[in-house]
Structures are given as C-alpha cells and as structure tokens.
Design an enzyme around this catalytic site. Structure first.
Site, PDB file in Angstrom:
ATOM      1  CG  ASP A 164      -1.884   0.990   1.194  1.00 15.23           C
ATOM      2  OD1 ASP A 164      -3.114   0.508   1.148  1.00 15.23           O
ATOM      3  OD2 ASP A 164      -1.831   2.039   1.123  1.00 15.23           O
ATOM      4  CG  ASN A 173     -12.128  -0.625   4.100  1.00 10.43           C
ATOM      5  OD1 ASN A 173     -12.249  -1.127   5.038  1.00 10.43           O
ATOM      6  ND2 ASN A 173     -10.614  -0.017   3.800  1.00 10.43           N
ATOM      7  CB  VAL A 217      -9.433   1.599  -4.837  1.00  6.02           C
ATOM      8  CG1 VAL A 217      -9.412   1.221  -6.442  1.00  6.02           C
ATOM      9  CG2 VAL A 217      -8.607   2.771  -4.609  1.00  6.02           C
ATOM     10  CG  HIS A 251      -8.775  -3.349  -2.441  1.00  4.44           C
ATOM     11  ND1 HIS A 251      -9.593  -2.395  -2.969  1.00  4.44           N
ATOM     12  CD2 HIS A 251      -8.500  -2.362  -1.292  1.00  4.44           C
ATOM     13  CE1 HIS A 251      -9.910  -1.476  -2.450  1.00  4.44           C
ATOM     14  NE2 HIS A 251      -9.241  -1.258  -1.476  1.00  4.44           N
ATOM     15  CB  ILE A 252      -7.869  -8.891   0.904  1.00  5.73           C
ATOM     16  CG1 ILE A 252      -8.948  -9.469   0.247  1.00  5.73           C
ATOM     17  CG2 ILE A 252      -7.507  -9.053   2.199  1.00  5.73           C
ATOM     18  CD1 ILE A 252      -8.887 -10.939   0.191  1.00  5.73           C
TER      19      ILE A 252
HETATM   20  P1  AMP Z   1      -9.651   1.179   0.288  1.00  5.81           P
HETATM   21  O1  AMP Z   1      -9.515   2.448   1.256  1.00  5.81           O
HETATM   22  O2  AMP Z   1     -10.087   0.090   1.293  1.00  5.81           O
HETATM   23  O3  AMP Z   1     -10.451   1.370  -1.098  1.00  5.81           O
HETATM   24  O4  AMP Z   1      -8.331   1.063   0.117  1.00  5.81           O
HETATM   25  C1  AMP Z   1      -7.450   1.788  -1.207  1.00  5.81           C
HETATM   26  C2  AMP Z   1      -6.092   1.621  -0.801  1.00  5.81           C
HETATM   27  O5  AMP Z   1      -5.482   1.836  -1.935  1.00  5.81           O
HETATM   28  C3  AMP Z   1      -5.606   2.628   0.309  1.00  5.81           C
HETATM   29  O6  AMP Z   1      -5.185   1.921   1.671  1.00  5.81           O
HETATM   30  C4  AMP Z   1      -4.658   3.285  -0.422  1.00  5.81           C
HETATM   31  O7  AMP Z   1      -3.649   3.917   0.297  1.00  5.81           O
HETATM   32  C5  AMP Z   1      -4.163   2.360  -1.447  1.00  5.81           C
HETATM   33  N1  AMP Z   1      -3.433   2.883  -2.564  1.00  5.81           N
HETATM   34  C6  AMP Z   1      -4.057   4.233  -3.449  1.00  5.81           C
HETATM   35  N2  AMP Z   1      -3.274   4.530  -4.657  1.00  5.81           N
HETATM   36  C7  AMP Z   1      -2.174   3.497  -4.471  1.00  5.81           C
HETATM   37  C8  AMP Z   1      -1.065   3.106  -5.040  1.00  5.81           C
HETATM   38  N3  AMP Z   1      -0.764   3.976  -6.228  1.00  5.81           N
HETATM   39  N4  AMP Z   1      -0.001   2.240  -4.964  1.00  5.81           N
HETATM   40  C9  AMP Z   1      -0.557   1.329  -3.890  1.00  5.81           C
HETATM   41  N5  AMP Z   1      -1.610   1.349  -2.923  1.00  5.81           N
HETATM   42  C10 AMP Z   1      -2.410   2.514  -3.325  1.00  5.81           C
END
Ligand code: AMP
Length: 110
Positions: free
Chosen positions: A29, A83, A92, A96-97
C-alpha cells in the site's frame, strides 16, 4: 475507464509487488497503516465484495492473503480487511484485501 488497480496490475502505474499469480496481484500500500500493509487485488476488476465475487475467487484471494502474511514474516498475527462501500471506507472501486501486520493492532477499528 480502467480502475487505479487495473492500471497498477498492467504496470502503467508502478507498484512494489510482493506476489502475483494468474488470478491476482499483491503489492505494498502506498500509504501503509502498519509496518506491513499489502493489498491483494484480483486481476479481474470486481468492483466490491458484493459486486460479482464468486466463491472460487474469494477463496483464492484469502489463501493468497495468508501466503503473503507468511512471506512477510507475520508470525505473531495480522489482520485481513475488506472495506466495502462508502460507509465501509472503500475508496477504490476494485475489490482488494488489506493485509496488515508488524505491530499490535487495536480493536475496534475507527
Ligand atoms: P480502500 O480505502 O479500502 O479502498 O483502500 C484503497 C487503498 O489503496 C488505500 O489504502 C490506499 O492507500 C491504496 N492506494 C491508493 N493508491 C495506491 C497506489 N498507487 N499504490 C498502492 N496503494 C495505493
């Protein structure tokens, strides 16, 4: 429009990959919430936990989450988080886990 994670999986956006197979990719992350914070993401752009996930894919993703935790040396334990939706904190729209560990995690989450 491809999702952010599709763009990461295709290599258009760089990431720090720790695991990949024919079904999913795992990468660190960008804003880690623990010393180890890895996202396990299916190559297929399933939008969310309740958006087209089948049992085989769900099982595979959980097995990979466990494999990543072992690979990262999280012998003392770790947390797996999905989430889902706005109130669940999903930002996003590509399933994703989160695999979090490397410190003692508090409960309940915020
Ligand atoms: P969620 O809030 O559960 O949708 O998680 C999305 C996650 O994606 C967050 O923890 C972000 O920090 C992570 N994230 C966003 N952009 C990137 C990226 N370019 N590379 C890796 N993780 C990312």
């Amino acid at each position: 429009m491809p999702t952010l994670f599709e763009r990461i999986i295709s290599g258009e956006i760089p990431s720090d990959r720790v695991y990949e197979d024919e079904v999913c990719v795992a990468f660190r992350d960008i804003a880690p919430q623990a010393p180890v914070h890895v996202l396990v993401v299916p190559r297929k752009p399933v939008p969310a936990l309740d958006g087209g996930l089948d049992a085989a894919l769900a099982g595979h993703l959980l097995m990979v989450a466990s494999k990543v935790a072992q690979q990262e040396g999280l012998m003392k334990g770790y947390r797996v988080v999905i989430n889902c939706g706005r109130d669940g904190g999903q930002t996003v729209d590509h399933l994703h886990i989160h695999v979090l560990g490397g410190r003692s995690l508090t409960w309940p989450p915020g």
